[in-house]
Design a protein around this motif. Structure first.
Motif, PDB file in Angstrom:
ATOM      1  N   GLY A  92      31.588  18.758  73.479  1.00 44.42           N
ATOM      2  CA  GLY A  92      31.821  19.600  74.647  1.00 44.42           C
ATOM      3  C   GLY A  92      32.405  20.952  74.318  1.00 44.42           C
ATOM      4  O   GLY A  92      32.488  21.826  75.190  1.00 44.42           O
ATOM      5  N   ALA A  93      32.817  21.160  73.062  1.00 46.33           N
ATOM      6  CA  ALA A  93      33.417  22.436  72.665  1.00 46.33           C
ATOM      7  C   ALA A  93      32.360  23.350  72.054  1.00 46.33           C
ATOM      8  O   ALA A  93      31.271  22.924  71.678  1.00 46.33           O
ATOM      9  N   GLU A  94      32.698  24.614  71.944  1.00 45.71           N
ATOM     10  CA  GLU A  94      31.775  25.603  71.385  1.00 45.71           C
ATOM     11  C   GLU A  94      31.886  25.618  69.857  1.00 45.71           C
ATOM     12  O   GLU A  94      32.946  25.884  69.301  1.00 45.71           O
ATOM     13  N   HIS A  95      30.781  25.326  69.209  1.00 45.86           N
ATOM     14  CA  HIS A  95      30.683  25.363  67.749  1.00 45.86           C
ATOM     15  C   HIS A  95      29.285  25.858  67.415  1.00 45.86           C
ATOM     16  O   HIS A  95      28.340  25.058  67.383  1.00 45.86           O
ATOM     17  N   PRO A  96      29.088  27.143  67.186  1.00 51.46           N
ATOM     18  CA  PRO A  96      27.739  27.636  66.868  1.00 51.46           C
ATOM     19  C   PRO A  96      27.125  26.852  65.706  1.00 51.46           C
ATOM     20  O   PRO A  96      27.782  26.653  64.672  1.00 51.46           O
ATOM     21  N   MET A  97      25.899  26.409  65.885  1.00 52.85           N
ATOM     22  CA  MET A  97      25.274  25.525  64.912  1.00 52.85           C
ATOM     23  C   MET A  97      25.184  26.163  63.533  1.00 52.85           C
ATOM     24  O   MET A  97      25.455  25.515  62.511  1.00 52.85           O
TER      25      MET A  97
ATOM     26  N   VAL B 129      18.954  18.923  59.093  1.00 50.94           N
ATOM     27  CA  VAL B 129      18.835  19.717  60.315  1.00 50.94           C
ATOM     28  C   VAL B 129      17.424  19.594  60.855  1.00 50.94           C
ATOM     29  O   VAL B 129      16.448  19.814  60.138  1.00 50.94           O
ATOM     30  N   ARG B 130      17.313  19.219  62.142  1.00 44.72           N
ATOM     31  CA  ARG B 130      16.022  19.139  62.814  1.00 44.72           C
ATOM     32  C   ARG B 130      16.196  19.725  64.207  1.00 44.72           C
ATOM     33  O   ARG B 130      16.748  19.073  65.097  1.00 44.72           O
ATOM     34  N   GLY B 131      15.723  20.939  64.400  1.00 45.22           N
ATOM     35  CA  GLY B 131      15.876  21.586  65.700  1.00 45.22           C
ATOM     36  C   GLY B 131      17.344  21.724  66.043  1.00 45.22           C
ATOM     37  O   GLY B 131      18.137  22.288  65.290  1.00 45.22           O
ATOM     38  N   GLY B 132      17.741  21.177  67.207  1.00 46.61           N
ATOM     39  CA  GLY B 132      19.132  21.255  67.635  1.00 46.61           C
ATOM     40  C   GLY B 132      19.939  20.034  67.264  1.00 46.61           C
ATOM     41  O   GLY B 132      20.989  19.776  67.866  1.00 46.61           O
ATOM     42  N   ILE B 133      19.460  19.261  66.293  1.00 46.55           N
ATOM     43  CA  ILE B 133      20.168  18.055  65.863  1.00 46.55           C
ATOM     44  C   ILE B 133      20.616  18.210  64.415  1.00 46.55           C
ATOM     45  O   ILE B 133      19.833  18.595  63.548  1.00 46.55           O
ATOM     46  N   LEU B 134      21.873  17.902  64.163  1.00 46.08           N
ATOM     47  CA  LEU B 134      22.441  17.942  62.813  1.00 46.08           C
ATOM     48  C   LEU B 134      22.927  16.546  62.448  1.00 46.08           C
ATOM     49  O   LEU B 134      23.790  15.989  63.133  1.00 46.08           O
ATOM     50  N   ASP B 135      22.343  15.967  61.417  1.00 46.13           N
ATOM     51  CA  ASP B 135      22.834  14.700  60.867  1.00 46.13           C
ATOM     52  C   ASP B 135      23.705  15.011  59.662  1.00 46.13           C
ATOM     53  O   ASP B 135      23.320  15.826  58.803  1.00 46.13           O
ATOM     54  N   VAL B 136      24.859  14.373  59.566  1.00 47.35           N
ATOM     55  CA  VAL B 136      25.760  14.609  58.441  1.00 47.35           C
ATOM     56  C   VAL B 136      26.493  13.313  58.126  1.00 47.35           C
ATOM     57  O   VAL B 136      26.801  12.523  59.018  1.00 47.35           O
ATOM     58  N   PHE B 137      26.741  13.083  56.837  1.00 49.28           N
ATOM     59  CA  PHE B 137      27.458  11.877  56.398  1.00 49.28           C
ATOM     60  C   PHE B 137      28.777  12.330  55.755  1.00 49.28           C
ATOM     61  O   PHE B 137      28.862  12.558  54.555  1.00 49.28           O
ATOM     62  N   PRO B 138      29.850  12.455  56.554  1.00 44.63           N
ATOM     63  CA  PRO B 138      31.115  12.982  56.022  1.00 44.63           C
ATOM     64  C   PRO B 138      31.906  11.941  55.234  1.00 44.63           C
ATOM     65  O   PRO B 138      31.752  10.732  55.434  1.00 44.63           O
ATOM     66  N   SER B 139      32.768  12.429  54.364  1.00 40.48           N
ATOM     67  CA  SER B 139      33.718  11.560  53.673  1.00 40.48           C
ATOM     68  C   SER B 139      34.611  10.894  54.713  1.00 40.48           C
ATOM     69  O   SER B 139      34.974  11.497  55.720  1.00 40.48           O
ATOM     70  N   GLY B 140      34.954   9.610  54.467  1.00 37.11           N
ATOM     71  CA  GLY B 140      35.831   8.907  55.386  1.00 37.11           C
ATOM     72  C   GLY B 140      35.118   8.150  56.489  1.00 37.11           C
ATOM     73  O   GLY B 140      35.761   7.431  57.257  1.00 37.11           O
ATOM     74  N   PHE B 141      33.797   8.294  56.591  1.00 39.95           N
ATOM     75  CA  PHE B 141      33.027   7.587  57.611  1.00 39.95           C
ATOM     76  C   PHE B 141      32.138   6.530  56.956  1.00 39.95           C
ATOM     77  O   PHE B 141      31.560   6.776  55.892  1.00 39.95           O
ATOM     78  N   ASP B 142      32.017   5.369  57.595  1.00 42.20           N
ATOM     79  CA  ASP B 142      31.152   4.309  57.086  1.00 42.20           C
ATOM     80  C   ASP B 142      29.694   4.540  57.450  1.00 42.20           C
ATOM     81  O   ASP B 142      28.797   4.024  56.791  1.00 42.20           O
TER      82      ASP B 142
ATOM     83  N   ILE C 124      27.030  24.884  72.081  1.00 41.14           N
ATOM     84  CA  ILE C 124      27.921  23.793  72.498  1.00 41.14           C
ATOM     85  C   ILE C 124      27.515  22.493  71.812  1.00 41.14           C
ATOM     86  O   ILE C 124      26.331  22.145  71.764  1.00 41.14           O
ATOM     87  N   VAL C 125      28.522  21.768  71.277  1.00 42.53           N
ATOM     88  CA  VAL C 125      28.259  20.423  70.742  1.00 42.53           C
ATOM     89  C   VAL C 125      28.149  19.480  71.931  1.00 42.53           C
ATOM     90  O   VAL C 125      29.136  19.192  72.612  1.00 42.53           O
ATOM     91  N   GLU C 126      26.928  19.032  72.191  1.00 40.52           N
ATOM     92  CA  GLU C 126      26.677  18.203  73.369  1.00 40.52           C
ATOM     93  C   GLU C 126      27.156  16.772  73.168  1.00 40.52           C
ATOM     94  O   GLU C 126      27.727  16.154  74.059  1.00 40.52           O
ATOM     95  N   SER C 127      26.926  16.211  71.974  1.00 41.86           N
ATOM     96  CA  SER C 127      27.360  14.839  71.708  1.00 41.86           C
ATOM     97  C   SER C 127      27.516  14.608  70.212  1.00 41.86           C
ATOM     98  O   SER C 127      26.892  15.287  69.396  1.00 41.86           O
ATOM     99  N   ILE C 128      28.369  13.642  69.878  1.00 41.37           N
ATOM    100  CA  ILE C 128      28.568  13.204  68.487  1.00 41.37           C
ATOM    101  C   ILE C 128      28.443  11.687  68.482  1.00 41.37           C
ATOM    102  O   ILE C 128      29.175  10.992  69.205  1.00 41.37           O
ATOM    103  N   ARG C 129      27.511  11.169  67.687  1.00 41.66           N
ATOM    104  CA  ARG C 129      27.298   9.722  67.627  1.00 41.66           C
ATOM    105  C   ARG C 129      27.154   9.281  66.170  1.00 41.66           C
ATOM    106  O   ARG C 129      26.556   9.991  65.371  1.00 41.66           O
ATOM    107  N   SER C 130      27.693   8.124  65.845  1.00 42.46           N
ATOM    108  CA  SER C 130      27.375   7.505  64.552  1.00 42.46           C
ATOM    109  C   SER C 130      26.050   6.767  64.713  1.00 42.46           C
ATOM    110  O   SER C 130      25.693   6.356  65.821  1.00 42.46           O
ATOM    111  N   PHE C 131      25.312   6.601  63.604  1.00 39.52           N
ATOM    112  CA  PHE C 131      24.018   5.928  63.702  1.00 39.52           C
ATOM    113  C   PHE C 131      23.710   5.153  62.429  1.00 39.52           C
ATOM    114  O   PHE C 131      24.255   5.430  61.362  1.00 39.52           O
TER     115      PHE C 131
END
Length: 917
Positions: A149-154, A180-193, A204-211
């Motif tokens: 919901g916050a502003e973060h330019p892609m 990166v695919r269009g308006g979607i960014l997949d990332v695998f950060p340190s500390g996440f399973d 605007i970051v519309e949503s953040i989901r693990s997958f």
């Protein structure tokens, strides 16, 4: 109880008294405790941590020891309360970047230490305390916080992630990757399973989901995500002036000229340098050490098996000096070791600035705790014999005796599924433990019997505490503790996007053969979707939505022959399908006849699994993968039918096919039937024999092997016993198919790698399949066998889930370099592994053997090639399997089908001389 903090003191001490003493520690005092066995060391330190409110840094002699201790600490404290700092698994000055998962885990550990607001509990191998690391002040700013919901330019986010060392890929699979695919960014950060999928709407970051990686399905919605660096060694924003100055200064001290250092500087300047921690001093100048990350909280350093950690500090110092000497000899650039590592004396001085607990291995050193092991329990269980033996009667007897004396007793189960299975087994012994978890053992007092969910390496008995903890392994046998990987479905076996590369031929059900041109994102009616782009003859293009992927499959044809592309809208593909349809109909008649014959054959209906079988299942040392569990279930279900079973189990080497066969053979033995295991080579027969013997040891099942390794007299005796029915499971090569081998009551045949047998042997198999249940295992099914399975004539099980926690294969293409080869072998041997060295020229194999013996003198090297005597060749291979050798130097005759988990490194000399296969 008064306690003298001295190694000379040899008084008896309870855990409670030791905990109180630990709370009174202050630098430079130390507490020396001996007598603790197995996981009781973790129990004591966890209790000291909870009771005193002090941070504990547990240092162990090796990475393996640290990993095991970490699991024990997690059992008593919970995973979220234990920090693990893994070793690099790279030798000093080797010049290799870290595996992405290891780099991510180290970053996460440093951040957790740096941001800890209260007492922490950390586990690491002691040599990691000798490493210098990125300065605390530099790491503090290296993270990216994203809020839904916050502003973060892609573009800004992507640029920031690149600065943190993330690599752009087409599909995210490992830590440190982004896509990166269009308006979607997949990332695998340190500390996440799991990786994250971040959707943008404008800035605007519309949503953040693990997958999930395999299914690409969303798992959990997040309000925010903090992306830590992919590695502490990310050189995307190097201060070029300072880097160049340090680089030149160090090169001058080494006597190196500009051509030796300029390529490295160029890569540091443009951000393309590999993430190698050894280059950190060039970027930051002076580094901190691990002790600087311990902050202002009260920290106690605990040396576990202190005499071993003392030796390990000195050993690592020697490794650094040796590596330094090799770099000087080769006239290569390397950073001053003093800028990267503490020596043993410096490390000892740093440790002395903290209170120290030394846990000694030898009883009688320092203050001694009364502690006993459960080794006798496992021995009693495994020696229980007889058809009606109650295997867990020794456990029930011990537990009841302890409870009568007012003790509290814990039995562990590594997960909830095993806990449920254990409860069912214990009902037969009138034991009904209460369910709980590991941390409960630290706090609870008083009598009781409990089943705690969690992995624990060993149990222990503390008489002064009236506490007994029994680990799952001490009841069911040793298991391998690793993370379960995500499951893959059958569809992923048939078509996986990661197997497709642009330019590959692909078959569309309606349009025929085309070329795959990659994934494209298109907007249609204001809706964005992913499409597969397929190109046909004359440049015709077809965009296929990803949700219609069921219409396509990767083209598999004759190697070296490329089929012509079809024309969109033309009749060619329709005619081709028509011809194939006629051939299929013709074949279907024959298959129908065979299928009818098979269905008409009456087989033996095995009974349903009972409690003894459940006890046997519980002794499996791994968690069954979903595919493996399904294959076992399907096989047992087939065996219970009054029809003859003919099932094919397909899976790669090491994926767990053998356990399917072991379960089936054990079920046959319980019902009084014999099992024959047919394998193509003597070495594989011996490996299966050892595996079956180990798994079936606690049960009254007789296993024998029949091969050329047995002398004629022994073979004759075994054949006679098989005929009499006193052998339950017989394992052998084509020797089992000879006329003198007869069975009293054969109920199951297991054929491993059927395609490796000759025509005569296969004709014999056909006879067996008419009346006896047949289970075929293979990693590479021949087309006809696979076709029969897919068409339903033979039942098919696919084990497509890889071994637990398998790391990605790292491949390096280099010129022949003695130092590089030596480093690769040394690294593998240091972690207790083995090495394949493939050299496909017999005439020069001897020279290579001399080279390896000279380069790594402590390694045990064996040579093998196709012109050796067959018996000698098999003995060498068997010796490697049984770990009599560390390095196997061979031509391309390395046996397929062998599962050698310890062989994690393969060096291929003159790889350009090998074919694609």
């Amino acid at each position: 109880m008064p306690l003298t903090l001295s190694a000379e003191n040899n008084e008896h001490i309870t855990i409670d008294a030791a905990t109180i003493a630990a709370g009174r520690l202050f630098a430079p005092s130390r507490l020396v405790v001996s007598g603790l066995l197995g996981s009781s060391k973790a129990f004591f330190l966890a209790r000291a941590h909870k009771a005193t409110g002090k941070s504990i840094v547990a240092a162990l002699a090796s990475e393996d020891a640290a990993a095991g201790f970490f699991e024990d600490a997690v059992f008593f404290l919970g995973k979220e309360n234990v920090i693990y700092y893994p070793s690099t698994e790279v030798l000093p000055f080797e010049g290799q970047s870290l595996h992405q998962d290891i780099a991510a885990a180290r970053v996460e550990a440093l951040f957790r230490l740096m941001e800890a607001t209260g007492p922490f509990f950390m586990v690491t191998a002691c040599h990691n305390l000798m490493e210098r690391v990125i300065p605390v002040h530099a790491l503090k700013d290296k993270k990216l916080r994203l809020t839904a919901g916050a502003e973060h330019p892609m573009e800004t986010v992507i640029s920031s992630l690149e600065g943190l060392g993330y690599t752009r890929v087409s599909m995210v699979e490992e830590h440190g990757e982004m896509s990166v695919r269009g308006g979607i960014l997949d990332v695998f950060p340190s500390g996440f399973d799991l990786p994250l999928r971040i959707e943008f709407f404008g800035d605007i970051v519309e949503s953040i989901r693990s997958f999930e990686i395999s299914a690409q399905r969303s798992v959990k919605k997040l309000d925010e995500a903090v992306c830590m660096p992919a590695s502490v060694a990310a050189y995307k924003q190097a201060h070029t002036g300072a880097v160049r100055e340090r680089l030149i200064e160090r090169s001058d001290s080494l006597g190196l000229t500009r051509p030796a250092w300029e390529p490295l500087y160029a890569r540091l300047r443009d951000g393309s340098a590999p993430a190698i921690p050894e280059l950190l001093p060039l970027y930051y100048g002076r580094l901190d050490d691990m002790f600087d990350y311990f902050g202002g909280s009260e920290v106690v350093i605990a040396q576990v098996e202190a005499e071993l950690t003392d030796a390990a500090f000195k050993e690592f110092e020697d490794d650094v000096k040796s590596a330094e000497g090799k770099q000087i000899e080769k006239k290569r650039f390397f950073v001053d070791p003093k800028e990267l590592y503490l020596d043993a004396n410096e490390t000892a001085s740093r440790i002395a600035q903290f209170p120290v607990i030394r846990l000694e291995g030898l009883k009688g050193v320092g203050s001694s705790v009364s502690c006993e092991s459960n080794i006798g329990l496992r021995q009693e269980i495994t020696t229980k014999k007889g058809a009606d033996a109650q295997l867990f009667a020794p456990l029930a007897l011990r537990v009841n005796n302890w409870l009568e004396q007012g003790w509290r007793v814990y039995l562990t189960a590594h997960n909830s599924g095993q806990a449920e299975r254990t409860l069912e087994l214990l009902e037969g012994y009138e034991l009904n433990p209460a369910r709980t978890n590991g941390p409960d053992a630290l706090e609870r007092r008083g009598r009781g019997f409990f089943l705690a969910t969690g992995a624990l390496s060993t149990g222990f008995i503390l008489p002064d505490e009236m506490l007994a903890i029994i680990s799952e392994e001490e009841v069911f046998g040793e298991r391998v503790k690793k993370r379960a990987p995500p499951s893959k479905k059958l569809e992923a076996f048939l078509l996986d996007l990661r197997d497709l590369a642009e330019g590959d031929r692909i078959v569309h059900a309606h349009h025929g053969i085309g070329l795959y041109r990659g994934l494209k994102r298109l907007t249609i009616d204001n809706v964005e979707n992913d499409f597969l782009l397929l190109e046909y003859r004359d440049g015709d293009k077809l965009y296929l939505p990803v949700w219609r992927m069921d219409l396509v499959s990767k083209y598999h044809g004759v190697e070296g022959k490329e089929p012509a592309l079809d024309k969109l809208g033309a009749q060619g593909w329709i005619k081709t399908k028509g011809k194939v349809k006629k051939e299929v109909e013709k074949m279907a008649g024959e298959l129908l006849r065979l299928y009818a014959e098979r269905r008409a054959a009456v087989g033996f209906a095995f009974s349903k699994p009972d409690r003894t079988f459940a006890e046997f299942e519980a002794g499996f040392e791994y968690d069954e993968t979903p595919d493996q569990a399904r294959a076992i279930e399907d096989t047992l279900k087939d065996m219970q039918e009054p029809l003859v079973m003919d099932r094919l189990v397909c899976g790669d080497v090491g994926y767990g096919k053998t356990e399917v066969a072991i379960r089936a053979a054990f079920k046959a033995a319980l019902d009084g039937k014999q099992t024959a295991i047919l394998v193509p080579t003597t070495v594989l027969a011996q490996q299966h024999y050892l595996t079956f013997k180990r798994r079936l040891a606690p049960f009254p099942v007789v296993v024998e092997a029949l091969s050329r390794f047995k002398p004629p007299k022994a073979q004759k005796e075994i054949v006679q016993r098989v005929k009499q029915g006193s052998v339950d499971i017989i394992i052998g090569t084509h020797r089992l198919l000879q006329s003198d081998v007869a069975f009293k009551d054969l109920g199951l045949i297991v054929i491993d790698e059927e395609h490796r047998f000759g025509v005569r042997q296969k004709e014999k198999f056909k006879e067996f399949r008419k009346s006896v249940d047949c289970l075929t295992l293979t990693a590479t099914p021949i087309p006809r066998t696979l076709h029969m399975s897919l068409s339903g004539v033979r039942d098919l099980s696919i084990i497509n889930t890889p071994p637990e926690d398998r790391l990605a294969v790292k491949t390096s293409v280099i010129q022949f370099d003695e130092a590089e080869i030596t480093a690769a072998i040394e690294r593998e041997l240091k972690r207790g592994g083995q090495v394949f060295f493939v050299h496909n020229r017999i005439e020069s194999l001897g020279r290579l053997a001399e080279f390896l013996t000279r380069a790594v003198p402590h390694a045990r090297v064996a040579s093998a090639h196709g012109q050796m005597n067959e018996v000698e060749l098999e003995k060498k291979m068997l010796g490697f399997v049984s770990r009599e050798y560390d390095v196997l130097l061979s031509t391309a005759i390395i046996e397929s089908g062998l599962d050698i988990p310890a062989a994690n490194t393969i060096i291929i000399n003159r790889a350009d001389r090998f074919g694609l296969a």
